[in-house]
Design an enzyme around this catalytic site. Structure first.
Site, short mmCIF file in Angstrom:
data_model
loop_
_atom_site.label_atom_id
_atom_site.label_comp_id
_atom_site.label_asym_id
_atom_site.label_seq_id
_atom_site.Cartn_x
_atom_site.Cartn_y
_atom_site.Cartn_z
N GLY A 15 -31.80 -11.02 -6.82
CA GLY A 15 -32.45 -11.70 -7.94
C GLY A 15 -33.16 -10.69 -8.84
N GLY A 126 -32.02 -7.64 0.81
CA GLY A 126 -30.56 -7.76 0.91
C GLY A 126 -29.86 -6.54 0.35
CB ILE A 148 -40.97 -11.90 -7.95
CG1 ILE A 148 -40.04 -12.93 -7.30
CG2 ILE A 148 -40.46 -11.47 -9.31
CD1 ILE A 148 -40.07 -14.29 -7.98
CG ASP A 149 -39.36 -13.07 -3.05
OD1 ASP A 149 -39.73 -13.78 -4.00
OD2 ASP A 149 -38.20 -13.09 -2.59
NE ARG A 184 -52.11 -37.53 -13.71
CZ ARG A 184 -51.51 -37.61 -14.89
NH1 ARG A 184 -51.35 -36.52 -15.62
NH2 ARG A 184 -51.07 -38.75 -15.34
NE ARG A 193 -34.91 -14.53 -0.62
CZ ARG A 193 -33.86 -15.06 -1.24
NH1 ARG A 193 -33.29 -16.13 -0.76
NH2 ARG A 193 -33.39 -14.52 -2.33
CD GLU A 244 -38.65 -19.96 -2.83
OE1 GLU A 244 -38.06 -20.68 -3.65
OE2 GLU A 244 -38.36 -18.75 -2.66
NE ARG A 286 -47.91 -37.38 -13.43
CZ ARG A 286 -48.38 -38.55 -13.01
NH1 ARG A 286 -48.56 -38.76 -11.71
NH2 ARG A 286 -48.66 -39.52 -13.87
CG LEU A 293 -40.66 -21.02 -15.87
CD1 LEU A 293 -41.69 -22.13 -15.92
CD2 LEU A 293 -40.30 -20.55 -17.28
#
Ligand code: F6P
Length: 368
Positions: A15, A126, A148-149, A184, A193, A244, A286, A293
């Protein structure tokens, strides 16, 4: 030491991450200064594995002009891919079955045929794993840690991480004001990852109330309790940042798809967390998934500097005879570490780190 080096190739794999072009620029200019010919391989290793697919032959010259004005640009002028891992390449047979083949020997041959004496492989776990195999097969290779991870061992930080955290922080700040206006709960899913670096970095910087990361399998009860305690104290909104790769104590990761020859794609855990919290708190909630991004756009000044330092160091390393290694940040210096050590496992957030300690001191809930 530089014996035999005339033609140096650069590739970018996996990526993309802000800062790739800055590495390319620094490496090209430093290489040209030594009188080396610099070339770029298109789309990871595709440019040498399938040169016929490219009108330009898959390997392009990189001269001073081709790297002008690119330091601040996102993406990569060489293209990249996280499909078709050459070490486990999916080939569809006539009978419809898929066979997994190792194409690393083809890469070694193709690099030789192209007269490439050394390779600068810019990538994450990877791509650097592939670079490590090529090094073991005799390719003179030096890796540059990108993602970025921030999940690569042996370097304090990878370039791309700071840009992702800076942008995620700005987004969470924005979500804060609208969450407060509407009383909210905002659940913000971020990439990363199997590591929670982005979630913790941005979550702490943007004063999240709860952060859920892969390193700590979570229960939603303490998160719901935190939200309700805030409510009782007159703070009727809450921000929950979810990596994630996070998952419930008795649950599994949220996987979007698993395709042969590429890493599984994660996503959707934010929705699961939101559903659970609505059930437990009854609060209007929400979900925002920041997704790609975080990878797009240009690098922060810190990432530009790191990327430029890494690019220059890669060439200095080759000039000193370094091979089979990766450039790594070990403040205040950049040093060289064996690729084999850098790729043996991923670097997750240490639970006893100062970063986590700070989050705990601030009262941030981790669902444990
Ligand atoms: O490794 C970088 C990364 O952005 C991860 O954070 C994320 O899981 C993955 O790549 C997404 O990959 P893709 O671009 O294939 O969706």
């Amino acid at each position: 030491m530089t014996e035999g080096i005339q033609r140096v190739a650069i590739n970018t794999g996996g990526g993309d991450a802000p800062g790739l072009n800055a590495v390319i620029r620094a490496a090209v200019i430093s290489g040209l200064r030594r009188g080396w010919e610099m070339v770029g391989i298109r789309d990871g290793y595709n440019g040498v594995l399938a040169p016929d697919r490219y009108p330009d032959g898959g390997v392009i010259p990189l001269d001073r002009e081709s790297v002008r004005g690119i330091t601040h640009l996102g993406g990569t002028i060489l293209g990249t891919t996280n499909k078709g891992n050459p070490l486990a390449f999916p080939v569809r047979r006539e009978d419809g079955t898929v066979e997994i083949v190792d194409r690393s020997d083809e890469i070694v041959r193709s690099l030789e045929e192209q007269g490439i004496d050394a390779l600068i492989a810019i990538g994450g776990d990877g791509s650097l794993g592939i670079a490590n195999v090529l090094a073991q097969k005799g390719v003179r290779v030096i890796g540059v840690p990108k993602t970025i991870d921030n999940d690569l061992e042996e370097t304090v930080v990878t370039f791309g991480y700071d840009s992702a955290v800076a942008f995620a922080t700005e987004c969470i700040d924005r979500l804060h004001t609208t969450a407060e206006a509407h009383d909210r709960v905002m659940v913000v899913e971020v990439m990363g990852r199997y590591a929670g670096w982005i979630a913790v970095g941005a979550g702490v910087a943007a004063t999240a109330d709860a952060i859920l990361i892969p390193e700590i399998p979570y229960d939603l009860e303490p998160v719901a309790e935190k939200i309700m305690a805030r409510e009782r104290a007159g703070r009727e909104f809450s921000i929950v940042v979810v990596a994630e790769g996070a998952h419930e104590r008795d649950g599994s990761r949220s996987v979007v798809e698993k395709e042969a020859g590429r890493a599984e794609r994660l996503g959707g855990i934010g929705e699961r967390v939101a559903e659970g919290l609505v059930e437990m708190t009854g609060k209007d909630t929400r979900v925002v998934n920041l997704g790609h991004l975080l990878r797009g756009g240009g690098p922060t000044a810190r990432d530009r500097l790191l990327a430029l330092r890494f690019g220059a160091a890669a060439i200095q390393g080759l000039a000193r005879g370094c091979e089979g290694c990766m450039v790594a940040l070990d403040p205040p210096d950049v040093r060289y570490v064996p690729l084999s050590r850098a790729t043996r496992r991923i670097k997750t957030v240490p639970l006893d780190s100062d970063l986590m300690g700070t989050a705990r001191e601030l009262g941030i809930c981790f669902g444990d």
